[in-house]
Design a protein around this motif. Structure first.
Motif, short mmCIF file in Angstrom:
data_model
loop_
_atom_site.label_atom_id
_atom_site.label_comp_id
_atom_site.label_asym_id
_atom_site.label_seq_id
_atom_site.Cartn_x
_atom_site.Cartn_y
_atom_site.Cartn_z
N LYS A 188 0.90 -1.24 0.03
CA LYS A 188 0.02 0.12 -0.22
C LYS A 188 0.85 1.10 -0.12
CE LYS A 188 -4.00 -1.50 2.65
NZ LYS A 188 -5.45 -0.48 2.89
N ASP A 189 1.99 1.26 0.81
CA ASP A 189 2.86 2.54 0.83
C ASP A 189 3.83 2.60 -0.18
OD1 ASP A 189 1.34 2.68 3.15
OD2 ASP A 189 3.15 2.32 4.65
N GLN A 190 3.75 1.81 -1.22
CA GLN A 190 4.55 1.66 -2.40
C GLN A 190 3.72 1.70 -3.67
OE1 GLN A 190 7.83 2.55 -2.37
NE2 GLN A 190 8.17 2.71 -0.39
N PRO A 191 2.72 2.56 -3.88
CA PRO A 191 1.52 2.28 -4.65
C PRO A 191 1.94 2.42 -6.26
CG PRO A 191 1.38 4.58 -3.91
CD PRO A 191 2.70 3.83 -3.09
N ILE A 192 3.17 2.97 -6.54
CA ILE A 192 3.67 3.20 -7.84
C ILE A 192 4.31 1.93 -8.76
CG2 ILE A 192 4.62 4.95 -9.41
CD1 ILE A 192 4.64 7.12 -7.24
N HIS A 193 3.46 1.65 -9.82
CA HIS A 193 4.08 0.45 -10.40
C HIS A 193 5.41 0.77 -11.03
CE1 HIS A 193 3.55 -3.28 -12.53
NE2 HIS A 193 4.18 -2.79 -13.45
N GLY A 194 6.44 -0.06 -10.74
CA GLY A 194 7.65 -0.08 -11.40
C GLY A 194 8.56 1.24 -10.73
N PHE A 195 8.17 1.77 -9.54
CA PHE A 195 8.88 2.81 -8.76
C PHE A 195 8.62 2.48 -7.28
CE2 PHE A 195 9.56 6.76 -6.50
CZ PHE A 195 10.87 7.16 -7.00
N LYS A 196 9.96 2.38 -6.89
CA LYS A 196 9.88 2.26 -5.08
C LYS A 196 10.92 3.12 -4.56
CE LYS A 196 7.37 -1.01 -6.32
NZ LYS A 196 5.94 -0.70 -6.47
N THR A 197 10.56 3.67 -3.29
CA THR A 197 11.52 4.36 -2.70
C THR A 197 12.00 3.46 -1.26
OG1 THR A 197 10.02 5.35 -1.20
CG2 THR A 197 10.59 6.59 -3.12
N CYS A 198 13.50 3.49 -1.22
CA CYS A 198 14.17 2.82 -0.01
C CYS A 198 14.91 3.77 0.73
CB CYS A 198 14.62 1.48 -0.81
SG CYS A 198 16.29 2.08 -1.35
N GLY A 199 15.31 2.91 1.81
CA GLY A 199 16.11 3.67 2.92
C GLY A 199 15.49 3.68 4.29
N ALA A 200 16.04 4.92 4.96
CA ALA A 200 15.50 4.86 6.61
C ALA A 200 13.85 5.31 6.49
CB ALA A 200 16.32 5.77 7.31
N SER A 201 13.63 5.86 5.57
CA SER A 201 12.35 6.34 5.49
C SER A 201 11.23 5.21 4.96
CB SER A 201 11.95 7.82 4.52
OG SER A 201 12.41 7.26 2.98
N MET A 251 7.82 -6.69 -12.30
CA MET A 251 8.55 -7.17 -13.50
C MET A 251 7.75 -8.44 -13.98
SD MET A 251 12.62 -6.79 -12.83
CE MET A 251 13.46 -5.30 -13.15
N ALA A 252 7.55 -9.33 -12.98
CA ALA A 252 6.83 -10.67 -13.29
C ALA A 252 5.47 -10.17 -13.66
CB ALA A 252 6.96 -11.57 -11.92
N GLU A 253 4.74 -9.22 -13.02
CA GLU A 253 3.45 -8.95 -13.43
C GLU A 253 3.66 -8.46 -15.02
OE1 GLU A 253 0.65 -5.59 -12.11
OE2 GLU A 253 1.58 -6.51 -10.03
N ASP A 254 4.49 -7.42 -15.14
CA ASP A 254 4.49 -7.01 -16.71
C ASP A 254 4.76 -8.08 -17.66
OD1 ASP A 254 3.88 -4.77 -15.57
OD2 ASP A 254 5.77 -3.76 -15.69
N GLU A 255 5.64 -9.05 -17.25
CA GLU A 255 5.95 -10.07 -18.05
C GLU A 255 4.56 -10.94 -18.58
OE1 GLU A 255 9.39 -12.93 -17.00
OE2 GLU A 255 10.47 -10.57 -16.74
N LYS A 256 3.89 -11.32 -17.52
CA LYS A 256 2.89 -11.96 -17.47
C LYS A 256 1.66 -11.30 -18.38
CE LYS A 256 -0.09 -14.55 -14.05
NZ LYS A 256 -0.59 -14.49 -12.66
N GLU A 257 1.61 -10.05 -17.90
CA GLU A 257 0.61 -9.57 -18.90
C GLU A 257 1.03 -9.47 -20.55
OE1 GLU A 257 -0.55 -5.08 -18.05
OE2 GLU A 257 -1.26 -6.41 -16.26
N ALA A 258 2.46 -9.17 -20.76
CA ALA A 258 2.91 -9.23 -22.07
C ALA A 258 2.53 -10.70 -22.79
CB ALA A 258 4.66 -8.82 -21.98
N LYS A 259 2.56 -11.65 -21.95
CA LYS A 259 2.28 -13.13 -22.62
C LYS A 259 0.60 -12.91 -22.81
CE LYS A 259 5.94 -15.41 -20.66
NZ LYS A 259 6.52 -16.34 -19.52
#
Lengths: 524, 402
Positions: free
Chosen positions: A478-491, A516-524
């Motif tokens: 839920k806290d990383q809702p953007i497909h293909g983009f994540k933030t990491c670190g102390a936050s 990535m796996a989701e997109d591959e599945k969709e591409a197939k």
């Protein structure tokens, strides 16, 4: 034009781990770092004949080859790092007056039994509650390990991390019972004497939330890891640890560009990520992990085509920026033996009441909490023979340094250091002010300059009563809702700490692999 | 597990656990979206103090000494104040010459508080024959021109926590600039220590900032300047070199710090004098060398490499270059000549800004300019500004940004 499976922006602890995790999964990864040195906080710097560790003094949950801790498992088994660890023999010495008015000057050992025995000696009657405490901490550890192993197995109907409640009820009932309550609430419930509670509160600056609000599992687990496995440092500073990530990443074919700033994460009109615009040109990719605070990512990094969902903007609006530091790095021209220094970590809490300390950390005046780390006690090669290298640290939870003028800044640095130094000399009788050969002082401004975080925070978002580590991990997706983009670190979900941010980098790499796996599945 | 049975903590503990994440969500849902900020007060102040670059307009030029020294009074092009600094620090001048970026550190020769009036000053001595950039500056910089520098850098400044209250500054030639800055800072109240300057020049005509120092000494009793002339005798001046005896004469009783700023030749001499004085490292600080050169003058240099030219292969991000690299010049200079210099600042091997990875070949690194981290030494990282090729080499360097 270069094309990569994934681009990781920022080679701090989270970014290095994310990049290495993706490379371990066989992905072609580009790691970008705007500075010419990797590591973020996990770094070092040279002054004269001293090399100062910028931040690493007690790595948590390493373990040993016989039994790796949670982070040890990641670094040693999954990443196969070649880091040179040294274990810290004793936990800490602390000097101060407890809430009950008792003067304490005690050194606490590692090892569960040693710790219980010592606590009983200092606080008679604490043995029973201490044993209960360790039972609970061990159960929390087991449950937390299980939870971590199954973190990515799926989501429940409401989008939270799936938890097999039946199994937890059966195997870890006490975990469910105590994990989310504040630490001190649980300690009082199990009848822990007040002075023992005070001693168990000593690490509050390691997480930066007072213990009337910090969840039990967060602190109990950390304390258990330190007591059970010993804290650890790296032989050639945190920079050595960082370089072991870089070496391994290169070995796996990773591409690492230093002094290269990411200007924008680009996307097409549908919001699909297309690449990263950098100071070294455009690189094509559909997957990006940024080792930055989400606030920075959403204001400075993402293309306008990427719509940040309302819920995520609300989440970031609700968060509070966590601890930032005053750090003095000091090189002495005398040895520990000459000076009579015997302890590695010395805590000098102005008060043992973390509520009081938390309140003080919001102000500049009267912030009395100091942590002193003397590296040579654990690592005789930390500085040249006949010298000592140590750090003094104070924590702040508000932007209290922001109000100072350029002209008064140096005077504030000096005045803060002199106050902490005086506390130290008065409390320990160890006189060092006349043998300071090198000194460098970092303030929140320094961390703003090097880390680029909002307010110079080192700890990301504060983990508080409503926003606990476990509830964040439950909301990982839920806290990383953007497909293909994540933030990491102390936050990220796990909060601050070398161990936590390395784990978080790996978590975010796993989420990207799932995208990535989701997109591959969709591409197939 | 579950050997221990504890009393309930609150009502319905299991529900408390389960509802925690839901409660978190309701708090998030109830929050109004704030306008997100990336920069707060501390971020802004930090950026003011440590800007990546500063664009200046030359407001005035002051010709000094025998005409071979010029001070440039600079004002920020965007109207903001130049970065505040600590007296003794430098900025890196970044000058494009024939399409190639040339960088050199130059001391800020004014008090830090001058920045609060919107100005700062740098002083450049024309150096022959090595002073490629200094010659260019003297010949080309005019009032009204725009120039670019880094933010303030360097660790050659007074630190009351560390240094003695009494400082003997030993300055040679244009090495006076950081010391002059310190004197200004004392006069302005930005620093508080007792400064005695032993200022070595060849002749009286080579002495710089004489009037300015006189003004400062009128304002404060904490600064005094003694000219030490090596090639002539003059009234009120000492004659000869700056020796241990001379330092002792002016230092008097009690502990003192020696701050030295000058050439390698001066340092080599002064190191011996410092030993005679029994100065601890703590009390003996030197300004780093500008552009480490003449490697054969350092201990351990493989003489067979001298005067040769080697091949330097360099990887920067996804690009690879092949350039010639003269053994007699540091690697950074070879990169500048080729117009592909990566990041660099102090040019003395100390700051690590040019940190690069040596992939193939061997280099010579003078011990006294080796500011590398322990792990970097082990892994074969080098600071090209203080490294000299002793054969064909291949390095990987951080990307250049200009």
């Amino acid at each position: 034009m270069s094309k990569f499976d994934a681009v990781v922006i920022g080679a701090g602890t989270g970014g290095l781990s994310a990049a290495l995790s993706l490379a371990t999964a066989g992905k072609k990864v580009l790691l970008l770092e705007q500075h010419n040195l990797p590591g973020g906080c996990a770094s070092s710097f040279v002054r004269g004949r001293f090399e100062f560790d910028a931040s690493l003094h007690e790595f948590c949950s390493l373990g040993s080859p016989a039994e790796w801790g949670l982070t040890g498992k990641l670094l040693e088994e999954k990443y196969k790092l070649n880091a040179e660890w040294i274990l810290v023999p004793d936990l800490f010495r602390c000097i101060g007056t407890t809430r009950s008015g008792r003067h304490m000057d005690v050194t606490m050992p590692c090892g569960k039994q040693n710790f219980i025995d010592k606590m009983e000696e200092i606080v008679p009657g604490s043995r029973g509650p201490m044993e209960t405490f360790f039972e609970l901490a061990e159960e929390c550890d087991a449950a937390y390990n299980y939870f971590n192993e199954h973190l990515f197995e799926g989501l429940d109907k409401k989008g939270y991390t799936y938890v097999d409640e039946g199994l937890f009820m059966k195997k870890y009932p006490n975990f469910l019972k105590v994990a989310e309550y504040p630490f001190n609430v649980v300690l009082r419930k199990i009848g822990m004497p007040d002075d023992a509670i005070d001693l168990l509160n000593i690490y509050w600056t390691y997480i930066g939330t007072d213990y009337e609000r910090l969840s039990f599992v967060h602190q109990a687990w950390m304390l258990l890891m330190y007591i059970k496995y010993h804290p650890a440092i790296c032989k050639k500073t945190a920079h050595g640890l960082t370089m072991s990530f870089v070496e391994r990443f290169r070995e796996l074919g990773g591409e690492f560009w230093l002094n290269t700033k990411a200007l924008e994460v680009t996307a097409d009109e549908s919001g699909k990520i297309t690449g990263v615009e950098t100071t070294a040109g455009f690189v094509e990719t559909n997957y990006v992990i940024a080792n930055v605070n989400p606030q920075t990512a959403y204001t400075k990094l993402l293309s306008k085509n990427i719509k940040v969902p309302e819920r995520e903007l609300k989440r970031v609006s609700a968060e509070k920026h966590g601890v930032r530091f005053f750090n003095a790095y000091v090189g002495l021209n005398k040895s520990c033996e000459e000076l009579g220094i015997k302890d590695y970590t010395i805590f000098m809490p102005g008060s043992f009441d973390t509520n009081v300390n938390y309140a003080c950390s919001k102000k500049y005046e009267g912030n009395p909490y100091g942590t002193i780390v003397i590296y040579n006690i654990v690592n005789p090669e930390a500085s040249p023979p006949g010298t000592t290298v140590l750090t003094f640290t104070c924590a702040y939870t508000e932007d209290v340094w922001g109000g100072f003028s350029q002209k008064e800044y140096v005077k504030r640095k000096q005045e803060t250091f002199r106050a902490v130094l005086k506390n130290f000399e008065d409390a320990t009788g160890i006189i060092i002010h006349d043998c300071i050969e090198e000194i460098e002082i970092a303030t929140p401004w320094t961390f703003c300059n090097f880390l680029g975080t909002p307010q110079g925070t080192v700890y990301g978002f504060e983990t508080s009563e409503w926003d606990t580590m476990v509830s964040r991990l439950m909301s990982l997706k839920k806290d990383q809702p953007i497909h293909g983009f994540k933030t990491c670190g102390a936050s990220g979900a796990r909060g601050d700490g070398f161990n936590q941010t390395y784990l978080n980098g790996d978590d975010m790499a796993t989420l990207i692999l799932m995208d990535m796996a989701e997109d591959e599945k969709e591409a197939k | 597990m579950a050997n221990v049975h504890i009393k309930p903590i609150g009502l319905l503990d299991m529900l408390y656990f389960k509802s925690k994440k839901v409660k978190r969500d309701s708090i998030i849902d109830a929050t109004a979206v704030k306008e997100l900020k990336a920069d707060y007060e501390s971020n802004i102040k930090a950026h003011e103090r440590h800007p990546g670059n500063q664009e200046f307009v030359i407001e005035d030029i002051i010709i000094r000494g025998r005409g071979d020294v010029r001070s440039y009074v600079l004002r920020k092009k965007d109207g903001t104040n130049p970065a505040f600094f600590r007296a003794g620090q430098f900025v890196v001048l970044r000058q494009m010459i024939d399409g190639k970026l040339i960088c050199r550190p130059v001391t800020l020769s004014c008090g830090p508080s001058m920045t609060l009036e919107g100005k700062c000053m740098v002083t450049v001595k024309r150096v022959e024959p090595d002073g490629f950039l200094s010659g260019y500056i003297h010949d080309n910089w005019k009032i009204g021109d725009t120039i670019e520098t880094s933010g303030p850098q360097g660790t050659f400044y007074y630190e009351g926590i560390r240094d003695a209250e009494k400082v003997i500054a030993v300055a040679g030639g244009s090495g006076i600039t950081p010391v002059f800055s310190m004197a200004c800072a004392i006069a302005d109240g930005d620093e508080d220590f007792d400064l005695t300057v032993l200022y070595g020049s060849r002749t009286r005509d080579d002495v710089l900032f004489e009037e300015e120092f006189a003004e400062i000494m009128k304002k404060t009793g904490k600064v005094r300047v003694i000219n030490v002339l090596s090639e002539e005798e003059d009234e009120g001046c000492e004659h000869g070199f700056i020796t241990a005896d001379l330092i002792r004469k002016y230092a008097g009783e009690g502990t003192f710090s020696v701050f030295a700023a000058g050439s390698k030749g001066m340092y080599d001499f002064l190191d011996g004098e410092a030993e005679k004085l029994g100065l601890k490292k703590k009390y003996y600080r030197k300004e780093l060398y500008d552009n480490v050169s003449r490697p054969w003058e350092y201990e351990g240099y493989p003489m067979e490499a001298k005067d040769k030219t080697f091949n330097l292969k360099i990887k920067m991000c996804d690009k690879v270059f092949d350039i010639p690299c003269a053994a007699n010049e540091n690697i950074m200079v070879a990169l500048e000549r080729a117009g592909i210099a990566g990041p660099n600042r102090c040019r003395g091997g100390i700051c690590g800004w040019c940190r690069s990875r040596l992939l193939e070949g061997t280099v010579f690194i003078p011990e006294e300019t080796d500011g590398r981290r322990a792990k970097d030494k082990e892994l074969g990282y080098i600071h090209p500004c203080a490294s000299f090729a002793t054969g064909n080499i291949y390095i990987e360097m951080p990307n250049r940004r200009n």
